[in-house]
Write a protein that holds these residues in place. Structure first.
Motif, PDB file in Angstrom:
ATOM      1  N   UNK A   1     -42.316   0.432  16.625  1.00  0.00           N
ATOM      2  CA  UNK A   1     -41.178   0.278  15.703  1.00  0.00           C
ATOM      3  C   UNK A   1     -40.998   1.528  14.862  1.00  0.00           C
ATOM      4  N   UNK A   2     -42.117   2.075  14.374  1.00  0.00           N
ATOM      5  CA  UNK A   2     -42.072   3.274  13.538  1.00  0.00           C
ATOM      6  C   UNK A   2     -41.527   4.459  14.333  1.00  0.00           C
ATOM      7  N   UNK A   3     -41.925   4.583  15.603  1.00  0.00           N
ATOM      8  CA  UNK A   3     -41.429   5.670  16.452  1.00  0.00           C
ATOM      9  C   UNK A   3     -39.927   5.522  16.690  1.00  0.00           C
ATOM     10  N   UNK A   4     -39.462   4.299  16.860  1.00  0.00           N
ATOM     11  CA  UNK A   4     -38.054   4.068  17.149  1.00  0.00           C
ATOM     12  C   UNK A   4     -37.153   4.271  15.932  1.00  0.00           C
ATOM     13  N   UNK A   5     -37.723   4.102  14.732  1.00  0.00           N
ATOM     14  CA  UNK A   5     -36.883   4.136  13.538  1.00  0.00           C
ATOM     15  C   UNK A   5     -36.350   5.526  13.247  1.00  0.00           C
ATOM     16  N   UNK A   6     -37.039   6.577  13.729  1.00  0.00           N
ATOM     17  CA  UNK A   6     -36.581   7.947  13.501  1.00  0.00           C
ATOM     18  C   UNK A   6     -36.579   8.284  12.024  1.00  0.00           C
ATOM     19  N   UNK A   7     -35.421   8.696  11.505  1.00  0.00           N
ATOM     20  CA  UNK A   7     -35.297   9.077  10.097  1.00  0.00           C
ATOM     21  C   UNK A   7     -34.849   7.919   9.222  1.00  0.00           C
ATOM     22  N   UNK A   8     -34.902   6.705   9.747  1.00  0.00           N
ATOM     23  CA  UNK A   8     -34.506   5.520   8.992  1.00  0.00           C
ATOM     24  C   UNK A   8     -35.315   5.440   7.695  1.00  0.00           C
ATOM     25  N   UNK A   9     -34.636   5.153   6.587  1.00  0.00           N
ATOM     26  CA  UNK A   9     -35.323   5.071   5.294  1.00  0.00           C
ATOM     27  C   UNK A   9     -36.064   3.746   5.124  1.00  0.00           C
ATOM     28  N   UNK A  10     -35.856   2.804   6.035  1.00  0.00           N
ATOM     29  CA  UNK A  10     -36.569   1.532   5.995  1.00  0.00           C
ATOM     30  C   UNK A  10     -37.976   1.789   6.506  1.00  0.00           C
ATOM     31  N   UNK A  11     -38.963   1.845   5.598  1.00  0.00           N
ATOM     32  CA  UNK A  11     -40.302   2.320   5.926  1.00  0.00           C
ATOM     33  C   UNK A  11     -41.121   1.370   6.763  1.00  0.00           C
ATOM     34  N   UNK A  12     -42.262   1.894   7.232  1.00  0.00           N
ATOM     35  CA  UNK A  12     -43.173   1.109   8.067  1.00  0.00           C
ATOM     36  C   UNK A  12     -43.640  -0.149   7.350  1.00  0.00           C
ATOM     37  N   UNK A  13     -43.951  -0.024   6.048  1.00  0.00           N
ATOM     38  CA  UNK A  13     -44.424  -1.192   5.292  1.00  0.00           C
ATOM     39  C   UNK A  13     -43.339  -2.252   5.173  1.00  0.00           C
ATOM     40  N   UNK A  14     -42.092  -1.826   5.123  1.00  0.00           N
ATOM     41  CA  UNK A  14     -40.989  -2.787   5.052  1.00  0.00           C
ATOM     42  C   UNK A  14     -40.844  -3.524   6.374  1.00  0.00           C
ATOM     43  N   UNK A  15     -40.916  -2.796   7.488  1.00  0.00           N
ATOM     44  CA  UNK A  15     -40.900  -3.447   8.801  1.00  0.00           C
ATOM     45  C   UNK A  15     -42.057  -4.436   8.901  1.00  0.00           C
ATOM     46  N   UNK A  16     -43.242  -3.965   8.546  1.00  0.00           N
ATOM     47  CA  UNK A  16     -44.437  -4.787   8.661  1.00  0.00           C
ATOM     48  C   UNK A  16     -44.311  -6.043   7.810  1.00  0.00           C
ATOM     49  N   UNK A  17     -43.825  -5.899   6.574  1.00  0.00           N
ATOM     50  CA  UNK A  17     -43.701  -7.040   5.676  1.00  0.00           C
ATOM     51  C   UNK A  17     -42.773  -8.101   6.220  1.00  0.00           C
ATOM     52  N   UNK A  18     -41.610  -7.682   6.715  1.00  0.00           N
ATOM     53  CA  UNK A  18     -40.638  -8.634   7.260  1.00  0.00           C
ATOM     54  C   UNK A  18     -41.204  -9.367   8.472  1.00  0.00           C
ATOM     55  N   UNK A  19     -41.774  -8.613   9.404  1.00  0.00           N
ATOM     56  CA  UNK A  19     -42.243  -9.231  10.647  1.00  0.00           C
ATOM     57  C   UNK A  19     -43.538 -10.020  10.453  1.00  0.00           C
ATOM     58  N   UNK A  20     -44.398  -9.578   9.536  1.00  0.00           N
ATOM     59  CA  UNK A  20     -45.619 -10.351   9.267  1.00  0.00           C
ATOM     60  C   UNK A  20     -45.285 -11.697   8.631  1.00  0.00           C
ATOM     61  N   UNK A  21     -44.337 -11.695   7.677  1.00  0.00           N
ATOM     62  CA  UNK A  21     -43.964 -12.954   7.029  1.00  0.00           C
ATOM     63  C   UNK A  21     -43.428 -13.952   8.054  1.00  0.00           C
ATOM     64  N   UNK A  22     -42.571 -13.471   8.940  1.00  0.00           N
ATOM     65  CA  UNK A  22     -42.038 -14.370   9.965  1.00  0.00           C
ATOM     66  C   UNK A  22     -43.133 -14.814  10.922  1.00  0.00           C
ATOM     67  N   UNK A  23     -43.994 -13.870  11.333  1.00  0.00           N
ATOM     68  CA  UNK A  23     -45.071 -14.207  12.272  1.00  0.00           C
ATOM     69  C   UNK A  23     -46.014 -15.246  11.681  1.00  0.00           C
ATOM     70  N   UNK A  24     -46.353 -15.074  10.396  1.00  0.00           N
ATOM     71  CA  UNK A  24     -47.268 -16.019   9.764  1.00  0.00           C
ATOM     72  C   UNK A  24     -46.680 -17.425   9.746  1.00  0.00           C
ATOM     73  N   UNK A  25     -45.391 -17.528   9.484  1.00  0.00           N
ATOM     74  CA  UNK A  25     -44.772 -18.858   9.464  1.00  0.00           C
ATOM     75  C   UNK A  25     -44.700 -19.447  10.870  1.00  0.00           C
ATOM     76  N   UNK A  26     -44.330 -18.618  11.849  1.00  0.00           N
ATOM     77  CA  UNK A  26     -44.254 -19.097  13.233  1.00  0.00           C
ATOM     78  C   UNK A  26     -45.621 -19.552  13.729  1.00  0.00           C
ATOM     79  N   UNK A  27     -46.657 -18.791  13.385  1.00  0.00           N
ATOM     80  CA  UNK A  27     -48.018 -19.147  13.801  1.00  0.00           C
ATOM     81  C   UNK A  27     -48.472 -20.427  13.118  1.00  0.00           C
ATOM     82  N   UNK A  28     -48.189 -20.543  11.815  1.00  0.00           N
ATOM     83  CA  UNK A  28     -48.571 -21.753  11.079  1.00  0.00           C
ATOM     84  C   UNK A  28     -47.897 -22.994  11.660  1.00  0.00           C
ATOM     85  N   UNK A  29     -46.626 -22.863  12.060  1.00  0.00           N
ATOM     86  CA  UNK A  29     -45.932 -23.977  12.701  1.00  0.00           C
ATOM     87  C   UNK A  29     -46.589 -24.321  14.032  1.00  0.00           C
TER      88      UNK A  29
END
Length: 306
Positions: free
Chosen positions: A128-156
């Motif tokens: 994801x970080x490689x694909x983002x290029x010069x996107x200002x949406x940082x790695x931690x922001x990607x990680x935070x969004x996808x981890x939150x969703x993953x944690x809920x999906x896994x808990x379900x």
């Protein structure tokens, strides 16, 4: 001359500065358990028959979390602890942390469930970080969004009643201050909801360690000899949180109790906001079906961009 423990006659090995307690090894462990029990009871985090999904990363915070929850819940045979790990796919970091997580789970005679970003989303975080290029949406922001969703999906998927995370006092104080500095105090209410006013489709998240500090965790894991991975994430310094953490560490060092005071302020703000009509109206993401205030949830929106 050795300093005596504040609770018994043994020699102290640790100073808990924000409570001014000098603790021996035994009292350090027992008082830490007491503080976590107090937090769980204060916020009604757990019930007797809960299936508790415990998110562990391999780091010290989640190592302490799993060990403490396992000890507390050993008194309640009706409850069940299910540890799980989200593998983001960070080369040279997550693979080592996974080894520590597996060692910890084996030590506690539990079974570890592992899900990966690649399996869930088709990309590792590195990709994801490689694909983002010069996107200002940082790695931690990607990680935070996808981890939150993953944690809920896994808990379900695990049919959990709650998800326990290793957020500690330092993390919570940082989050409260960041929300205030960003002018987004309403987020404080969402962070303090726990099992109250649940949103359909979200498994309630609890933070049993929010009443103990980073220093407490380090001392606890050391004296309990818990295995953990102590190398920082290579993307961590991108985060705005890093600057706030440094500032609060300095304040806590000069003025012990600062973090506790911020947590107390967060509770007051949250209680005030909970008395107001809610502005959040959740519906289902048209892509994945997850609860979201938007037509498409943030995770699915980012996946489309990637």
């Amino acid at each position: 001359m050795p300093v005596k423990c504040s609770k018994c006659e043994n020699n102290a090995v640790y100073l808990r500065r924000y409570t001014n307690e000098r603790l021996c090894k035994s009292c350090l462990v027992s008082r830490t358990l007491d503080r976590v029990r107090k937090t769980i009871n204060k916020y009604n985090m757990l019930k007797r028959h809960d299936r508790i999904a415990v998110a562990i990363s391999g780091g010290k915070d989640s190592a302490a979390l799993l060990d403490i929850v396992a000890q507390i819940e050993s008194d309640y045979s009706e409850s069940e602890i299910v540890p799980f790990t989200i593998d983001e796919g960070i080369h040279g970091y997550r693979d080592e942390a996974l080894k520590a997580a597996k060692n910890l789970v084996e030590l506690l005679d539990l079974e570890l469930h592992v899900w990966s970003f690649e399996d869930l989303y088709g990309f590792t975080l590195d990709q994801m970080v490689q694909k983002r290029g010069d996107d200002t949406f940082g790695a931690c922001s990607y990680c935070g969004v996808f981890r939150r969703k993953a944690m809920n999906d896994v808990a379900l998927a695990l049919e959990a009643d709650v998800v326990a995370t290793g957020h500690i006092m330092d993390d919570e104080a940082q989050t409260i201050l960041m929300n205030i500095m960003r002018g987004d105090t309403r987020r404080i209410k969402r962070g303090n909801r726990f099992r109250e006013n649940p949103v359909e489709g979200f498994v309630p998240r609890i933070k049993p360690l929010m009443g103990i500090s980073q220093r407490d965790v380090i001392a606890y894991t050391h004296h309990r000899r818990l295995p953990y991975h102590d190398i920082p994430c290579p993307y961590a310094e991108e985060a705005y949180r890093s600057e706030v953490r440094i500032f609060l560490n300095d304040m806590e060092h000069c003025h012990p109790g600062t973090l506790l005071a911020i947590l107390s302020s967060g509770d007051t703000i949250s209680s005030s906001l909970l008395s107001l009509p809610s502005e959040s109206k959740f519906k289902r993401c048209i892509k994945c079906g997850a609860p979201t205030p938007l037509e498409i949830c943030k995770a699915c929106s980012l996946l489309e961009e990637l």
